[in-house]
Design an enzyme around this catalytic site. Sequence first.
Site, short mmCIF file in Angstrom:
data_model
loop_
_atom_site.label_atom_id
_atom_site.label_comp_id
_atom_site.label_asym_id
_atom_site.label_seq_id
_atom_site.Cartn_x
_atom_site.Cartn_y
_atom_site.Cartn_z
N ARG A 158 41.47 42.33 44.41
CA ARG A 158 41.09 40.92 44.33
C ARG A 158 40.30 40.70 43.04
O ARG A 158 39.45 41.52 42.68
CB ARG A 158 40.23 40.50 45.53
CG ARG A 158 40.96 40.55 46.86
CD ARG A 158 42.00 39.44 46.97
NE ARG A 158 42.72 39.49 48.23
CZ ARG A 158 43.89 40.09 48.41
NH1 ARG A 158 44.45 40.75 47.39
NH2 ARG A 158 44.51 40.06 49.56
N HIS A 193 49.78 39.89 38.57
CA HIS A 193 49.77 39.94 40.05
C HIS A 193 51.11 40.44 40.59
O HIS A 193 51.75 39.80 41.43
CB HIS A 193 49.44 38.56 40.64
CG HIS A 193 48.84 38.65 42.01
ND1 HIS A 193 47.85 37.82 42.45
CD2 HIS A 193 49.10 39.50 43.06
CE1 HIS A 193 47.52 38.12 43.70
NE2 HIS A 193 48.26 39.14 44.09
#
Length: 310
Positions: A225, A273
Amino acid sequence: MITIYFAAGKNRWPSYEAPLRAALQDAGIMADLRCDCPDPARVDYIIFAPGGEIDDFTPFRRCKAVLNLWAGVERIVGNPTLTQPLCRMVDPALTAGMVEWVVGHSLRHHLGMDRHIVNPSREWDATCPPIAAERPVTVLGLGALGQACAKALQSLGFPLRGWSRTAKQIAGLDTYHGQDGLKAALTGAEIIVLLLPKTAETENILNKETLAWPARGAAILNPGRGHLIEDAALLAALDAGAIGHATLDVFRVEPLPADHPFWSHPGVTVTPHIAAETRPKSASAVVVENIRRGQVGLPLLHLVDRARGY
């Protein structure tokens, strides 16, 4: 016949419709599967992803479970209207993708590949890296993904330490927990892998203080994260040489703004990502298994603990 509402976004529906229908058929489940919103009072299960079709879960009083397509639930778990059971995604293909990304970039930094791949001056640098057994690695986060990555790195000979918020006993792995264990887990580490969820306790877990604990020149890999790292502190540690390189797949704002200093910093690699993606076929099997379990009264898999936030 049960009603299943695919509320994960109409853009995902073309990829998920066929594998979901196939998985339901294989499980022998008769279902009205649809991506347009039916009468909420008729919905038995919701397949969801953040940014999907629902903000208010209140009308779905009959719903037995909300089945998230993402491993992360931080964007939904705090929704005050969500009182139904919430399950996160634990997908074998997602786990495999994460393991491959972590192992690949760990070996890249361990072997010093960048200095050979990008070598415009044609420098003949015959420096040999140590063997894996001489390169300590720390994995922060010992959930399904963290444990899978730790085991894969161990199989290559890297000495592993693992850290989690609460105590975990994992065969063959040196584990630490809590604030007191964090320093012990990070001290001297030469590669740090972040696979923690985003919670109030994990935000900025790598900061000015904790970035000083690893070995000088350590590599950081963050496919977890973006909020786990204090951006300014990381840039300062890179500039000072305390951290040698950071390979980052997740960010506080995504897509990463074009003017963010991570893009231009020579000590940062940005990947967009892509470390672990939910695959429709394997994810559909996970979703349908939970629907099957819900229908026969078995405990749901990967149920989110609201108090812990994951």
